[in-house]
Every structure is written in structure tokens, then in C-alpha cells.
Design a protein around this motif. Structure first.
Motif, short mmCIF file in Angstrom:
data_model
loop_
_atom_site.label_atom_id
_atom_site.label_comp_id
_atom_site.label_asym_id
_atom_site.label_seq_id
_atom_site.Cartn_x
_atom_site.Cartn_y
_atom_site.Cartn_z
N LEU A 1 0.85 3.94 -2.92
CA LEU A 1 0.61 5.44 -2.63
C LEU A 1 2.10 6.34 -3.15
N GLU A 2 3.14 5.90 -2.88
CA GLU A 2 4.36 6.58 -3.22
C GLU A 2 4.47 6.93 -4.80
N SER A 3 3.85 5.64 -5.57
CA SER A 3 3.98 5.61 -7.15
C SER A 3 3.09 6.77 -7.62
N SER B 1 0.88 -0.96 0.07
CA SER B 1 0.08 0.01 -0.05
C SER B 1 0.83 1.25 0.05
N LYS B 2 1.96 1.24 0.80
CA LYS B 2 2.89 2.37 0.92
C LYS B 2 3.52 2.46 -0.72
N TYR B 3 4.07 1.62 -1.21
CA TYR B 3 4.54 1.67 -2.52
C TYR B 3 3.46 2.10 -3.47
N GLU C 1 3.08 13.09 -7.59
CA GLU C 1 2.77 14.12 -6.44
C GLU C 1 1.82 15.20 -7.04
#
Length: 86
Positions: free
Chosen positions: A46-48, A42-44, A51
Motif C-alpha cells: 500500500l505504501e509503494s 500488505s502495508k509495504y 500517492e
């Protein structure tokens, strides 16, 4: 952030829904994913997401999830998530 659905509607982005989909695919493939796996994936995801992105299409989001699963060794889960086959 919003998700642009294929029918043109907008829906709120909820990482929990992505996690649920990955979990279901994992269960159907009998490929276990721990809570830690789900957290990291999930973190990956969101980071992908670029921005400042305010809207992402459901198809782009699906491809992103598939890529993150593949890159982290969950090949069968990625395939199930993509097309419903293990």
C-alpha cells in the motif's frame, strides 16, 4: 483506487485479494508466512503505490507485489506469484 485489468476492464483494488494471492503462493511453495508477515507486506504494498494514484494496471501491481516479496526475503513466494513455479 481501481485496477486496470489486461482486458481493459476496471476493478476495485482490494488488498485482501493481494494477500490471498501471496498466501496461495506461499502455501504452494511450502514457505510459511505468518499473519504478521502478511500484514507487514500488505502495508509495504500500500505504501509503494504512488500517492494520489487512482488507477494502477494489473501488471504494474503484480510487479510491485513481486518486488515487495523479494525485498522482504520471500524469494520462492515471489517466483511462484510471478510464474507459478517454486
Amino acid at each position: 483506487m481501481k485496477v486496470l485489468k489486461s482486458d481493459g476492464s476496471l476493478q476495485d483494488f482490494e488488498i485482501e485479494k493481494i494477500g490471498l494471492g501471496m498466501s496461495r503462493a506461499s502455501d504452494e511453495c511450502d514457505e510459511s508466512m505468518t499473519a504478521g508477515d502478511m500484514h507487514v507486506l500488505s502495508k509495504y504494498i500500500l505504501e509503494s503505490i504512488p500517492e494520489g494514484e487512482h488507477v494502477i494496471s494489473s501488471s504494474d501491481l503484480k510487479k510491485l507485489v513481486e518486488r515487495v516479496l523479494e525485498e522482504n526475503g520471500f524469494h520462492d513466494v515471489a517466483q511462484k506469484y510471478r510464474d507459478g513455479k517454486c
